[in-house]
Design a protein around this motif. Structure first.
Motif, PDB file in Angstrom:
ATOM      1  N   TRP A 330       0.802  -1.218   0.000  1.00 48.84           N
ATOM      2  CA  TRP A 330       0.000   0.000   0.000  1.00 48.84           C
ATOM      3  C   TRP A 330       0.840   1.276   0.000  1.00 48.84           C
ATOM      4  CZ3 TRP A 330      -5.396   0.465  -0.104  1.00 48.84           C
ATOM      5  CH2 TRP A 330      -6.085  -0.755  -0.105  1.00 48.84           C
ATOM      6  N   ILE A 331       2.109   1.171   0.287  1.00 49.40           N
ATOM      7  CA  ILE A 331       2.965   2.355   0.366  1.00 49.40           C
ATOM      8  C   ILE A 331       3.977   2.319  -0.779  1.00 49.40           C
ATOM      9  CG2 ILE A 331       4.549   3.672   1.823  1.00 49.40           C
ATOM     10  CD1 ILE A 331       1.703   3.394   2.955  1.00 49.40           C
ATOM     11  N   ASP A 332       4.108   3.416  -1.493  1.00 51.34           N
ATOM     12  CA  ASP A 332       5.055   3.518  -2.598  1.00 51.34           C
ATOM     13  C   ASP A 332       6.418   3.924  -2.045  1.00 51.34           C
ATOM     14  OD1 ASP A 332       6.541   3.975  -4.851  1.00 51.34           O
ATOM     15  OD2 ASP A 332       5.300   5.608  -5.620  1.00 51.34           O
ATOM     16  N   PRO A 333       7.415   3.019  -2.074  1.00 46.39           N
ATOM     17  CA  PRO A 333       8.733   3.368  -1.538  1.00 46.39           C
ATOM     18  C   PRO A 333       9.367   4.547  -2.261  1.00 46.39           C
ATOM     19  CG  PRO A 333       8.581   1.008  -1.989  1.00 46.39           C
ATOM     20  CD  PRO A 333       7.370   1.639  -2.587  1.00 46.39           C
ATOM     21  N   GLY A 334       8.936   4.793  -3.492  1.00 42.07           N
ATOM     22  CA  GLY A 334       9.479   5.920  -4.247  1.00 42.07           C
ATOM     23  C   GLY A 334       9.185   7.268  -3.627  1.00 42.07           C
ATOM     24  N   GLU A 335       8.214   7.300  -2.719  1.00 42.96           N
ATOM     25  CA  GLU A 335       7.892   8.556  -2.034  1.00 42.96           C
ATOM     26  C   GLU A 335       8.872   8.866  -0.903  1.00 42.96           C
ATOM     27  OE1 GLU A 335       3.886   8.333  -0.708  1.00 42.96           O
ATOM     28  OE2 GLU A 335       3.045   7.999  -2.722  1.00 42.96           O
ATOM     29  N   PRO A 337      12.742   9.246  -0.540  1.00 41.44           N
ATOM     30  CA  PRO A 337      14.034   9.307  -1.230  1.00 41.44           C
ATOM     31  C   PRO A 337      15.178   8.635  -0.472  1.00 41.44           C
ATOM     32  CG  PRO A 337      12.932  11.447  -1.292  1.00 41.44           C
ATOM     33  CD  PRO A 337      12.135  10.577  -0.369  1.00 41.44           C
ATOM     34  N   LEU A 338      15.121   8.625   0.855  1.00 39.97           N
ATOM     35  CA  LEU A 338      16.203   8.011   1.626  1.00 39.97           C
ATOM     36  C   LEU A 338      16.193   6.491   1.536  1.00 39.97           C
ATOM     37  CD1 LEU A 338      16.182  10.119   4.938  1.00 39.97           C
ATOM     38  CD2 LEU A 338      17.880  10.188   3.114  1.00 39.97           C
ATOM     39  N   SER A 339      15.039   5.915   1.165  1.00 40.91           N
ATOM     40  CA  SER A 339      14.877   4.469   1.181  1.00 40.91           C
ATOM     41  C   SER A 339      15.329   3.872  -0.144  1.00 40.91           C
ATOM     42  CB  SER A 339      13.417   4.099   1.450  1.00 40.91           C
ATOM     43  OG  SER A 339      13.244   2.706   1.465  1.00 40.91           O
ATOM     44  N   THR A 340      16.584   3.454  -0.192  1.00 43.07           N
ATOM     45  CA  THR A 340      17.151   2.835  -1.388  1.00 43.07           C
ATOM     46  C   THR A 340      17.875   1.557  -1.001  1.00 43.07           C
ATOM     47  OG1 THR A 340      19.174   4.145  -1.162  1.00 43.07           O
ATOM     48  CG2 THR A 340      17.434   5.044  -2.580  1.00 43.07           C
ATOM     49  N   PRO A 341      17.939   0.572  -1.896  1.00 39.98           N
ATOM     50  CA  PRO A 341      18.673  -0.663  -1.581  1.00 39.98           C
ATOM     51  C   PRO A 341      20.093  -0.359  -1.127  1.00 39.98           C
ATOM     52  CG  PRO A 341      17.425  -0.935  -3.597  1.00 39.98           C
ATOM     53  CD  PRO A 341      17.310   0.515  -3.223  1.00 39.98           C
ATOM     54  N   GLY A 342      20.511  -1.052  -0.078  1.00 43.16           N
ATOM     55  CA  GLY A 342      21.840  -0.812   0.472  1.00 43.16           C
ATOM     56  C   GLY A 342      21.886   0.284   1.516  1.00 43.16           C
ATOM     57  N   SER A 343      20.731   0.903   1.805  1.00 42.95           N
ATOM     58  CA  SER A 343      20.661   1.953   2.821  1.00 42.95           C
ATOM     59  C   SER A 343      19.998   1.401   4.072  1.00 42.95           C
ATOM     60  CB  SER A 343      19.853   3.139   2.289  1.00 42.95           C
ATOM     61  OG  SER A 343      19.498   4.028   3.348  1.00 42.95           O
ATOM     62  N   ALA A 344      20.356   1.937   5.220  1.00 47.37           N
ATOM     63  CA  ALA A 344      19.694   1.558   6.465  1.00 47.37           C
ATOM     64  C   ALA A 344      18.308   2.185   6.574  1.00 47.37           C
ATOM     65  CB  ALA A 344      20.543   1.960   7.665  1.00 47.37           C
ATOM     66  N   TYR A 345      18.037   3.188   5.758  1.00 48.47           N
ATOM     67  CA  TYR A 345      16.735   3.852   5.774  1.00 48.47           C
ATOM     68  C   TYR A 345      15.767   3.052   4.910  1.00 48.47           C
ATOM     69  CZ  TYR A 345      18.977   7.845   7.992  1.00 48.47           C
ATOM     70  OH  TYR A 345      19.661   8.669   8.867  1.00 48.47           O
ATOM     71  N   LEU A 346      14.629   2.682   5.493  1.00 45.91           N
ATOM     72  CA  LEU A 346      13.659   1.831   4.813  1.00 45.91           C
ATOM     73  C   LEU A 346      12.267   2.433   4.935  1.00 45.91           C
ATOM     74  CD1 LEU A 346      12.961  -0.860   3.386  1.00 45.91           C
ATOM     75  CD2 LEU A 346      12.713  -1.885   5.653  1.00 45.91           C
ATOM     76  N   ALA A 347      11.592   2.571   3.800  1.00 47.73           N
ATOM     77  CA  ALA A 347      10.228   3.077   3.816  1.00 47.73           C
ATOM     78  C   ALA A 347       9.316   2.138   4.589  1.00 47.73           C
ATOM     79  CB  ALA A 347       9.722   3.230   2.383  1.00 47.73           C
ATOM     80  N   PRO A 348       8.359   2.664   5.334  1.00 44.69           N
ATOM     81  CA  PRO A 348       7.399   1.789   6.019  1.00 44.69           C
ATOM     82  C   PRO A 348       6.515   1.101   4.979  1.00 44.69           C
ATOM     83  CG  PRO A 348       6.664   4.063   6.139  1.00 44.69           C
ATOM     84  CD  PRO A 348       8.030   4.094   5.517  1.00 44.69           C
ATOM     85  N   GLN A 349       6.021  -0.065   5.355  1.00 42.85           N
ATOM     86  CA  GLN A 349       5.179  -0.782   4.392  1.00 42.85           C
ATOM     87  C   GLN A 349       4.067  -1.530   5.100  1.00 42.85           C
ATOM     88  OE1 GLN A 349       3.539  -0.957   1.619  1.00 42.85           O
ATOM     89  NE2 GLN A 349       5.514  -0.899   0.503  1.00 42.85           N
ATOM     90  N   LEU A 350       2.913  -1.539   4.454  1.00 37.99           N
ATOM     91  CA  LEU A 350       1.743  -2.265   4.918  1.00 37.99           C
ATOM     92  C   LEU A 350       1.301  -3.176   3.783  1.00 37.99           C
ATOM     93  CD1 LEU A 350      -1.205  -0.693   6.878  1.00 37.99           C
ATOM     94  CD2 LEU A 350      -1.646  -2.275   5.009  1.00 37.99           C
ATOM     95  N   LEU A 351       1.162  -4.483   4.072  1.00 35.85           N
ATOM     96  CA  LEU A 351       0.843  -5.481   3.055  1.00 35.85           C
ATOM     97  C   LEU A 351      -0.502  -6.140   3.336  1.00 35.85           C
ATOM     98  CD1 LEU A 351       4.301  -7.315   2.920  1.00 35.85           C
ATOM     99  CD2 LEU A 351       3.469  -5.610   1.274  1.00 35.85           C
ATOM    100  N   THR A 352      -1.306  -6.316   2.290  1.00 33.87           N
ATOM    101  CA  THR A 352      -2.514  -7.127   2.374  1.00 33.87           C
ATOM    102  C   THR A 352      -2.409  -8.246   1.332  1.00 33.87           C
ATOM    103  OG1 THR A 352      -3.694  -5.634   0.874  1.00 33.87           O
ATOM    104  CG2 THR A 352      -3.950  -5.244   3.237  1.00 33.87           C
ATOM    105  N   ASN A 353      -3.436  -9.089   1.256  1.00 33.96           N
ATOM    106  CA  ASN A 353      -3.408 -10.274   0.387  1.00 33.96           C
ATOM    107  C   ASN A 353      -2.208 -11.163   0.739  1.00 33.96           C
ATOM    108  OD1 ASN A 353      -5.627  -9.170  -0.892  1.00 33.96           O
ATOM    109  ND2 ASN A 353      -4.472  -8.437  -2.663  1.00 33.96           N
TER     110      ASN A 353
END
Length: 461
Positions: A330-335, A337-353
């Motif tokens: 439900w959350i677009d990691p592209g929103e 900018p700090l959340s990129t592979p190899g970074s300690a910063y990770l976008a929050p995420q909520l998953l269904t299905n």
């Protein structure tokens, strides 16, 4: 000389360097603990309480500095870091207050011609191996009751948070604790294992991974010493159809995302009754979107980095695998900018299905992600909540407390909540089942693991 380097997740720089203890240092520490404990065990409970209370006073007086160091060592937002100092104080003072009743001799019914009672004897030297995610609060769970019970303590803290061990030691020093009763060591893994095998170590308290707990058991095997193992979880929450929806969303989502999800008792699985699932998900997504991912030294930040890039990439992998298997993110990691592979910063995420075939619903994520499943009724919720290798905590959100209590009784977990989660009450036993570990800390029962019973059976002449 071997150096231990702490890489700050804030900016990837070396924040702390410490020399690891060598063989001579380790030997002096253990020998000193044994000698100090022989005298310490003879002190009165009043004396022990005075030293421990003075330690807490000295510790909390440095709240601002401790919070700042905590943020730089493990990445918790500075706006929330001070709460751990408060938690340390609450648990320490709580265990000090419980000591008199927990350690009092057990007097038995009168028996003509005999005097009978049971005392609680200290074990000796306690080795406490503490983690980085709640570095003060997890450590104090064992430190204060161990010392109050008459033991000496050696603290081995995580390499990510070495200053935490040093600050606790400084507080005990300011409190005038006799030399050798509390010490710390910065240790390599091999030396930690060797220390567990040392016959002068009488108790081990470990908080960490399942693999780490297995390491403790291997090295303690055959010595018949007490061990306490708190090994994490995959904690579930059930949202019944009768809830106050806004309150339930706020409570369970904070339980999932506080500390970037890096909490052993954080909520990692949510089961929602189908009658309210759409409304719950809508509010939950809105709640997640208000999180501010950023530099944790900024007071505006509410979601900091994970402890290291590898940990963030592990969670990224869980999310990507789930989405590939049909989950909806439900959350677009592209929103973010700090959340990129190899970074300690990770976008929050909520998953269904999601379902239990996915790693994100089985393995401990220890990150800012939560999976949500819809259920038809209470029985399905309980079945899914118990379908886990872990059992640290579980939560039921409902307006009907009687039903919530009945459901909680069916859940396989060490602590069960209604209408809250992710909290330790010092007066309640902290324990787990299955791969969440064994043993108990906090509460009066926590003193049982730090002492041994001694029976006095005195026949009158």
């Amino acid at each position: 000389m071997t150096l231990q380097r702490t890489i700050s997740p804030v900016d990837g720089t070396v924040y702390v360097e410490r020399e690891l203890a060598d063989a001579a240092h380790i030997e002096a520490c253990v020998a000193g603990a044994v000698t100090a404990q022989r005298e310490w065990r003879q002190t009165s409970l009043e004396t022990r309480a005075r030293h421990c209370s003075a330690m807490v006073d000295a510790f909390v007086a440095r709240r601002d500095r401790l919070a700042e160091e905590l943020t730089w060592q493990m990445g918790r937002p500075i706006a929330a870091a001070g709460g751990e100092i408060g938690g340390f104080e609450e648990r320490a003072r709580g265990m000090i207050a419980l000591a008199e009743s927990a350690l009092a001799p057990i007097r038995l019914a009168e028996k003509p011609g005999f005097t009978r009672y049971i005392t609680r004897e200290p074990l000796g030297v306690s080795l406490i191996v503490a983690p980085w995610n709640f570095p003060f609060m997890t450590a104090v769970n064992a430190i204060v009751p161990a010392i109050m019970a008459g033991n000496a303590v050696i603290l081995k803290h995580s390499a990510q948070t070495p200053l935490c061990a040093e600050r606790i030691a400084e507080a005990f020093q300011a409190a005038g604790l006799p030399e050798g009763v509390f010490q710390f060591l910065h240790l390599a893994h091999a030396d930690t294992e060797a220390l567990i095998r040392d016959p002068r170590i009488d108790h081990v308290s470990f908080t960490g991974s399942v693999g780490g707990g297995a390491m403790v058991e291997r090295n303690a095997a055959g010595r018949f010493i007490a061990t306490g193992l708190e090994l994490g979880g995959k904690d579930p929450a059930y949202i019944r159809a009768d809830v106050d929806l806004d309150a339930a969303v706020d409570g369970v989502m904070d339980g999932a995302f506080f500390n970037s999800g890096q909490s052993c008792c954080g909520i990692e699985r949510i089961y929602v009754h189908r009658d309210i699932s759409e409304a719950f998900i809508e509010r939950a997504v809105a709640w997640v979107r208000q999180l501010e991912l950023g530099n944790p030294t900024d007071p505006r930040t509410t979601l900091g980095p994970m402890v290291r890039p590898a940990a963030a990439d592990f969670v990224r992998g869980q999310i990507e695998e789930a989405v590939a298997a049909g989950a909806k993110a439900w959350i677009d990691p592209g929103e973010y900018p700090l959340s990129t592979p190899g970074s300690a910063y990770l976008a929050p995420q909520l998953l269904t299905n999601v379902d239990h075939s996915m790693r994100v619903m089985r393995e401990e994520s220890f990150g800012p992600v939560v999976g949500i499943m819809t259920v038809a009724d209470d029985d399905e919720a309980v079945r899914l909540m118990n379908d886990s290798d872990f059992g640290l905590t579980a939560a039921v959100f409902t307006r009907d407390i009687a039903v919530g209590e009945a459901l909680a009784a069916r859940l396989e977990a060490g602590t069960v909540f209604t209408n809250r989660c992710d909290y330790l009450d010092p007066e309640l036993a902290w324990t787990g089942v299955k791969q969440s570990g064994r043993g108990c800390s906090l509460s009066r029962l926590g003193y049982d693991t730090l002492t041994r019973p001694k029976s006095f059976h005195l026949k009158h002449a």
